[in-house]
Design a protein around this motif. Structure first.
Motif, PDB file in Angstrom:
ATOM      1  N   LEU A   9     -73.531  13.526   1.689  1.00  0.00           N
ATOM      2  CA  LEU A   9     -72.459  13.951   2.574  1.00  0.00           C
ATOM      3  C   LEU A   9     -72.325  15.478   2.529  1.00  0.00           C
ATOM      4  O   LEU A   9     -72.889  16.126   1.649  1.00  0.00           O
ATOM      5  CB  LEU A   9     -71.155  13.272   2.157  1.00  0.00           C
ATOM      6  N   PRO A  10     -71.590  16.073   3.473  1.00  0.00           N
ATOM      7  CA  PRO A  10     -71.488  17.529   3.542  1.00  0.00           C
ATOM      8  C   PRO A  10     -70.998  18.208   2.271  1.00  0.00           C
ATOM      9  O   PRO A  10     -71.304  19.373   2.030  1.00  0.00           O
ATOM     10  CB  PRO A  10     -70.487  17.747   4.693  1.00  0.00           C
ATOM     11  N   ASP A  11     -70.217  17.502   1.431  1.00  0.00           N
ATOM     12  CA  ASP A  11     -69.695  18.106   0.202  1.00  0.00           C
ATOM     13  C   ASP A  11     -70.568  17.831  -1.008  1.00  0.00           C
ATOM     14  O   ASP A  11     -70.207  18.160  -2.131  1.00  0.00           O
ATOM     15  CB  ASP A  11     -68.273  17.602  -0.071  1.00  0.00           C
ATOM     16  N   GLY A  12     -71.732  17.194  -0.784  1.00  0.00           N
ATOM     17  CA  GLY A  12     -72.615  16.879  -1.898  1.00  0.00           C
ATOM     18  C   GLY A  12     -72.409  15.492  -2.467  1.00  0.00           C
ATOM     19  O   GLY A  12     -73.172  15.060  -3.337  1.00  0.00           O
ATOM     20  N   SER A  13     -71.390  14.783  -2.013  1.00  0.00           N
ATOM     21  CA  SER A  13     -71.190  13.397  -2.448  1.00  0.00           C
ATOM     22  C   SER A  13     -72.374  12.552  -1.988  1.00  0.00           C
ATOM     23  O   SER A  13     -73.005  12.836  -0.960  1.00  0.00           O
ATOM     24  CB  SER A  13     -69.892  12.827  -1.865  1.00  0.00           C
ATOM     25  N   ILE A  14     -72.673  11.505  -2.746  1.00  0.00           N
ATOM     26  CA  ILE A  14     -73.816  10.644  -2.441  1.00  0.00           C
ATOM     27  C   ILE A  14     -73.328   9.239  -2.098  1.00  0.00           C
ATOM     28  O   ILE A  14     -72.475   8.680  -2.783  1.00  0.00           O
ATOM     29  CB  ILE A  14     -74.788  10.565  -3.632  1.00  0.00           C
ATOM     30  N   VAL A  15     -73.886   8.673  -1.039  1.00  0.00           N
ATOM     31  CA  VAL A  15     -73.611   7.294  -0.654  1.00  0.00           C
ATOM     32  C   VAL A  15     -74.932   6.536  -0.617  1.00  0.00           C
ATOM     33  O   VAL A  15     -75.879   6.966   0.040  1.00  0.00           O
ATOM     34  CB  VAL A  15     -72.943   7.191   0.731  1.00  0.00           C
ATOM     35  N   GLN A  16     -74.996   5.434  -1.341  1.00  0.00           N
ATOM     36  CA  GLN A  16     -76.173   4.564  -1.312  1.00  0.00           C
ATOM     37  C   GLN A  16     -75.784   3.262  -0.621  1.00  0.00           C
ATOM     38  O   GLN A  16     -74.922   2.528  -1.100  1.00  0.00           O
ATOM     39  CB  GLN A  16     -76.676   4.316  -2.739  1.00  0.00           C
ATOM     40  N   LEU A  17     -76.436   3.003   0.511  1.00  0.00           N
ATOM     41  CA  LEU A  17     -76.121   1.828   1.317  1.00  0.00           C
ATOM     42  C   LEU A  17     -77.005   0.659   0.952  1.00  0.00           C
ATOM     43  O   LEU A  17     -78.228   0.799   0.851  1.00  0.00           O
ATOM     44  CB  LEU A  17     -76.303   2.144   2.811  1.00  0.00           C
ATOM     45  N   ASN A  18     -76.386  -0.517   0.803  1.00  0.00           N
ATOM     46  CA  ASN A  18     -77.139  -1.749   0.610  1.00  0.00           C
ATOM     47  C   ASN A  18     -77.611  -2.241   1.974  1.00  0.00           C
ATOM     48  O   ASN A  18     -77.279  -1.670   3.012  1.00  0.00           O
ATOM     49  CB  ASN A  18     -76.262  -2.793  -0.089  1.00  0.00           C
ATOM     50  N   ALA A  19     -78.377  -3.321   1.991  1.00  0.00           N
ATOM     51  CA  ALA A  19     -78.912  -3.861   3.240  1.00  0.00           C
ATOM     52  C   ALA A  19     -77.797  -4.264   4.204  1.00  0.00           C
ATOM     53  O   ALA A  19     -76.719  -4.676   3.783  1.00  0.00           O
ATOM     54  CB  ALA A  19     -79.800  -5.066   2.942  1.00  0.00           C
ATOM     55  N   ASN A  20     -78.077  -4.131   5.507  1.00  0.00           N
ATOM     56  CA  ASN A  20     -77.129  -4.514   6.563  1.00  0.00           C
ATOM     57  C   ASN A  20     -75.755  -3.876   6.343  1.00  0.00           C
ATOM     58  O   ASN A  20     -74.738  -4.569   6.304  1.00  0.00           O
ATOM     59  CB  ASN A  20     -76.983  -6.030   6.649  1.00  0.00           C
ATOM     60  N   SER A  21     -75.730  -2.583   6.192  1.00  0.00           N
ATOM     61  CA  SER A  21     -74.474  -1.860   5.955  1.00  0.00           C
ATOM     62  C   SER A  21     -74.408  -0.630   6.850  1.00  0.00           C
ATOM     63  O   SER A  21     -75.420  -0.183   7.392  1.00  0.00           O
ATOM     64  CB  SER A  21     -74.357  -1.445   4.483  1.00  0.00           C
ATOM     65  N   GLU A  22     -73.209  -0.079   6.971  1.00  0.00           N
ATOM     66  CA  GLU A  22     -73.015   1.066   7.869  1.00  0.00           C
ATOM     67  C   GLU A  22     -71.841   1.916   7.417  1.00  0.00           C
ATOM     68  O   GLU A  22     -70.816   1.395   6.990  1.00  0.00           O
ATOM     69  CB  GLU A  22     -72.759   0.568   9.290  1.00  0.00           C
ATOM     70  N   ILE A  23     -72.024   3.240   7.478  1.00  0.00           N
ATOM     71  CA  ILE A  23     -70.906   4.157   7.252  1.00  0.00           C
ATOM     72  C   ILE A  23     -70.738   5.031   8.488  1.00  0.00           C
ATOM     73  O   ILE A  23     -71.692   5.293   9.220  1.00  0.00           O
ATOM     74  CB  ILE A  23     -71.103   5.052   6.007  1.00  0.00           C
ATOM     75  N   LEU A  24     -69.515   5.481   8.695  1.00  0.00           N
ATOM     76  CA  LEU A  24     -69.168   6.293   9.857  1.00  0.00           C
ATOM     77  C   LEU A  24     -68.243   7.405   9.371  1.00  0.00           C
ATOM     78  O   LEU A  24     -67.258   7.144   8.687  1.00  0.00           O
ATOM     79  CB  LEU A  24     -68.449   5.417  10.893  1.00  0.00           C
ATOM     80  N   PHE A  25     -68.591   8.676   9.684  1.00  0.00           N
ATOM     81  CA  PHE A  25     -67.738   9.784   9.256  1.00  0.00           C
ATOM     82  C   PHE A  25     -67.894  10.958  10.214  1.00  0.00           C
ATOM     83  O   PHE A  25     -68.854  11.041  10.980  1.00  0.00           O
ATOM     84  CB  PHE A  25     -68.065  10.213   7.820  1.00  0.00           C
ATOM     85  N   SER A  26     -66.939  11.882  10.159  1.00  0.00           N
ATOM     86  CA  SER A  26     -66.957  13.058  11.020  1.00  0.00           C
ATOM     87  C   SER A  26     -67.405  14.272  10.216  1.00  0.00           C
ATOM     88  O   SER A  26     -66.899  14.531   9.122  1.00  0.00           O
ATOM     89  CB  SER A  26     -65.568  13.312  11.613  1.00  0.00           C
ATOM     90  N   GLN A  27     -68.348  15.032  10.785  1.00  0.00           N
ATOM     91  CA  GLN A  27     -68.806  16.254  10.122  1.00  0.00           C
ATOM     92  C   GLN A  27     -67.739  17.347  10.186  1.00  0.00           C
ATOM     93  O   GLN A  27     -67.658  18.201   9.307  1.00  0.00           O
ATOM     94  CB  GLN A  27     -70.076  16.766  10.827  1.00  0.00           C
ATOM     95  N   LYS A  28     -66.914  17.309  11.238  1.00  0.00           N
ATOM     96  CA  LYS A  28     -65.942  18.373  11.459  1.00  0.00           C
ATOM     97  C   LYS A  28     -64.835  18.335  10.395  1.00  0.00           C
ATOM     98  O   LYS A  28     -64.265  17.294  10.114  1.00  0.00           O
ATOM     99  CB  LYS A  28     -65.321  18.235  12.850  1.00  0.00           C
ATOM    100  N   ASN A  29     -64.574  19.477   9.801  1.00  0.00           N
ATOM    101  CA  ASN A  29     -63.509  19.599   8.790  1.00  0.00           C
ATOM    102  C   ASN A  29     -63.673  18.604   7.649  1.00  0.00           C
ATOM    103  O   ASN A  29     -62.686  18.141   7.072  1.00  0.00           O
ATOM    104  CB  ASN A  29     -62.123  19.412   9.438  1.00  0.00           C
ATOM    105  N   TRP A  30     -64.913  18.264   7.314  1.00  0.00           N
ATOM    106  CA  TRP A  30     -65.153  17.276   6.264  1.00  0.00           C
ATOM    107  C   TRP A  30     -64.541  17.695   4.929  1.00  0.00           C
ATOM    108  O   TRP A  30     -64.004  16.877   4.194  1.00  0.00           O
ATOM    109  CB  TRP A  30     -66.658  17.045   6.093  1.00  0.00           C
ATOM    110  N   LYS A  31     -64.611  18.975   4.635  1.00  0.00           N
ATOM    111  CA  LYS A  31     -64.096  19.454   3.348  1.00  0.00           C
ATOM    112  C   LYS A  31     -62.632  19.102   3.155  1.00  0.00           C
ATOM    113  O   LYS A  31     -62.188  18.795   2.044  1.00  0.00           O
ATOM    114  CB  LYS A  31     -64.296  20.972   3.255  1.00  0.00           C
TER     115      LYS A  31
END
Length: 299
Positions: A111-133
C-alpha cells in the motif's frame, strides 16, 4: 441560442438535452472532439494546471490583439482539450484501486504507506490512493493478511464487520456469511453488529463463536500464506468451499453430512494429499472425475 462554448461545456459534463445534443453534433469539429475524448480515456494524464495554461493562452492573445474569429476557432479546441485533460485527471485521481485474486491464486500488495496486504484465493481489496496517508481505509471481500505500518488509523471494512488498528499484523476473513479476525501482533478492535472487541496476539474473533484464545498459538502468519489451509472445529461445508477455492475445481458431495465438524489441514500444491487429508479422518470416499470435478461420498 446556446453558444459553442456552452455546448462543449455541457457535453463535458454529460448534461446535454436531446435538442442540445443534436446542436452539438452539428459543430464543425464534432468528430475531432469526440475522437479526442475517446483517446484521452485510454491514457494516464499527469497533473495539469489548467488555470495557469488558460491564463497563459489568454495573455498571449491579448498581447497580439487577436480579435478575429479564426483565433477563436484555434483557442476553443485547445481549451476543450485542457478541460478534457483536467476532467480525466480529476476522475482518475479519485478512482479506487482494486486488487483481486482468482481461484488458486495468492497475491501480495504494498500500500502507499508501506503496509503489506497478502490476499488469499478469490479475494479482493478496494482502496483510494488519494489522501491515503490521512485516510487508510480498505474494503475487503474474502480473506487477507495485513502487516500495517504505523501511522494514522487503519480500517478494514467488510460486509459483515469492521477492523480498526494502529500498527499490527492480523488476518481478516469474510466468507460464506462468517466473519473472523485473528490477531498475530499488536492489537486490533473488531466492530460487529454494534459491539466491539479488542483482540490481543493469539486471540480470534468469530461471528459464530465470539472471542476465543488459541492456546497453541505459535505462527506469526496464517498457514494459508505458506501453502496450507488449517481448520479447527469447522463445518465440513466450509472445508469443501476452501478446497474449491485453492484448487479451482468443483466438489460434489453425495450422502455426506456437510455440517459435521472438521479439525485438520490440507496442502495447496498436492491434490491427492490434500484429498486424503480432508477425507480419511471422516472416512469419506473421494473420486477425481476430471481436472475440474471431484466426487465425495460416504459409500
Amino acid at each position: 441560442m446556446m453558444t459553442r462554448e456552452q455546448l462543449i461545456q455541457k457535453w463535458l459534463d454529460h448534461d446535454l438535452s436531446k435538442t442540445e445534443e443534436e446542436a452539438f453534433m452539428q459543430l464543425d469539429d464534432y468528430a475531432e472532439l469526440t475522437k479526442l475524448s475517446r483517446a484521452m480515456k485510454q491514457v494516464d494524464v499527469p497533473p495539469y494546471d489548467i488555470d495557469a495554461q488558460m491564463a497563459s493562452l489568454q495573455e498571449a492573445v491579448k498581447e497580439q490583439h487577436v480579435k478575429t474569429l479564426n483565433w477563436k476557432k484555434i483557442l476553443l479546441p485547445i481549451a476543450a482539450i485542457l478541460v478534457i485533460c483536467f476532467g480525466i485527471f480529476k476522475f482518475s485521481n479519485n478512482q479506487l484501486t482494486t486488487v483481486e485474486t482468482i481461484a488458486a491464486q495468492k497475491q501480495t500488495t504494498e500500500l502507499p504507506d508501506g503496509s503489506i496486504v497478502q490476499l488469499n484465493a478469490n479475494s479482493e481489496i478496494l482502496f483510494s490512493q488519494k489522501n491515503w496517508k490521512d485516510n487508510r481505509n480498505i474494503s475487503l471481500k474474502g480473506e487477507a493478511f495485513f502487516k500495517v505500518s504505523k501511522g494514522e488509523k487503519f480500517v478494514v471494512e467488510t460486509s459483515l464487520g469492521k477492523v480498526t488498528v494502529l500498527g499490527t499484523q492480523f488476518n481478516v476473513q469474510e466468507r460464506e456469511g462468517v466473519f473472523e479476525v485473528f490477531c498475530f501482533e499488536g492489537s486490533v478492535k473488531v466492530d460487529f453488529k454494534g459491539k466491539s472487541e479488542v483482540l490481543k496476539p493469539g486471540q480470534l474473533f468469530s461471528s459464530e463463536t465470539g472471542l476465543s484464545f488459541n492456546s497453541s498459538f505459535i505462527d506469526k502468519t496464517p498457514t494459508w500464506i505458506n501453502g496450507k489451509s488449517t481448520f479447527k472445529s469447522k463445518p465440513y461445508k466450509y472445508i469443501i468451499a476452501e478446497f474449491e477455492r485453492q484448487y479451482n475445481l468443483k466438489i460434489n458431495a453425495l450422502n455426506i453430512d456437510t455440517s459435521q465438524l472438521f479439525t485438520g489441514s490440507f496442502p495447496h500444491e498436492n491434490l491427492e494429499k490434500a484429498l486424503q487429508a480432508i477425507t480419511m479422518p471422516l472416512q469419506i470416499n473421494a473420486k477425481i472425475i476430471d481436472s475440474k470435478t471431484i466426487l465425495l461420498s460416504s459409500e
